[in-house]
Design a protein around this motif. Structure first.
Motif, PDB file in Angstrom:
ATOM      1  N   PRO A 289     -13.681   9.761 -26.178  1.00  0.00           N
ATOM      2  CA  PRO A 289     -12.095   9.898 -26.077  1.00  0.00           C
ATOM      3  C   PRO A 289     -11.417   8.662 -26.590  1.00  0.00           C
ATOM      4  O   PRO A 289     -11.749   7.521 -25.983  1.00  0.00           O
TER       5      PRO A 289
ATOM      6  N   ARG B 168      -4.794  14.295 -24.186  1.00  0.00           N
ATOM      7  CA  ARG B 168      -6.432  14.769 -24.146  1.00  0.00           C
ATOM      8  C   ARG B 168      -7.167  14.269 -22.867  1.00  0.00           C
ATOM      9  O   ARG B 168      -7.781  15.132 -22.240  1.00  0.00           O
ATOM     10  N   LEU B 169      -6.880  13.101 -22.348  1.00  0.00           N
ATOM     11  CA  LEU B 169      -7.578  12.651 -21.185  1.00  0.00           C
ATOM     12  C   LEU B 169      -7.505  13.427 -19.996  1.00  0.00           C
ATOM     13  O   LEU B 169      -8.234  13.227 -18.925  1.00  0.00           O
TER      14      LEU B 169
ATOM     15  N   LYS C 287      -7.462  16.556 -19.596  1.00  0.00           N
ATOM     16  CA  LYS C 287      -8.227  17.632 -19.525  1.00  0.00           C
ATOM     17  C   LYS C 287      -9.765  17.549 -18.938  1.00  0.00           C
ATOM     18  O   LYS C 287      -9.963  16.449 -19.174  1.00  0.00           O
TER      19      LYS C 287
ATOM     20  N   GLN D 271     -12.383  18.512 -23.466  1.00  0.00           N
ATOM     21  CA  GLN D 271     -12.280  17.303 -24.203  1.00  0.00           C
ATOM     22  C   GLN D 271     -13.074  17.420 -25.377  1.00  0.00           C
ATOM     23  O   GLN D 271     -12.783  16.903 -26.512  1.00  0.00           O
ATOM     24  N   HIS D 272     -14.374  17.717 -25.150  1.00  0.00           N
ATOM     25  CA  HIS D 272     -15.551  17.660 -26.086  1.00  0.00           C
ATOM     26  C   HIS D 272     -15.098  19.030 -27.089  1.00  0.00           C
ATOM     27  O   HIS D 272     -15.349  18.431 -28.306  1.00  0.00           O
TER      28      HIS D 272
ATOM     29  N   GLY E 159     -12.186  17.678 -29.344  1.00  0.00           N
ATOM     30  CA  GLY E 159     -12.484  16.800 -30.206  1.00  0.00           C
ATOM     31  C   GLY E 159     -13.441  17.203 -31.231  1.00  0.00           C
ATOM     32  O   GLY E 159     -13.216  16.904 -32.509  1.00  0.00           O
TER      33      GLY E 159
END
Length: 89
Positions: A16, A23-24, A26, A31-32, A35
């Motif tokens: 990330p 996003r961080l 979460k 996140q994965h 992404g």
């Protein structure tokens, strides 16, 4: 047959971006997933298909707008393979 197929492995995802504070916040699994969905969309993908096992929380994907479309039982006494999909665009 028209169209194309691309397979992305979650292990190939870049770490990330620290500047992406939204996003961080979460959890790592979210996140994965986000992404991979974003990277797939950049490559022109319109559909995400997930294959997971019952011990790997298939409900996680259902909670994130994936629709279950297949189940194969018989992986040991208590496991099953789950298939889900989600439109990306």
């Amino acid at each position: 047959m028209s169209g194309s197929f691309s397979r992305m492995d979650w292990r190939l995802q870049a770490p990330p971006d620290p500047a992406d504070t939204q996003r961080l916040r979460k959890p790592a699994g979210v996140q994965h997933k986000l992404g991979l969905e974003q990277a797939s969309q950049k490559r022109g993908a319109r559909l995400a298909i997930v294959e997971t096992f019952s011990r790997q929380a298939p409900d996680f994907y259902v909670c994130h707008s994936y629709e279950a479309f297949g189940l194969v039982e018989g992986y040991g006494p208590k496991y099953a393979r789950h298939f889900s999909c989600k439109a990306l665009r």
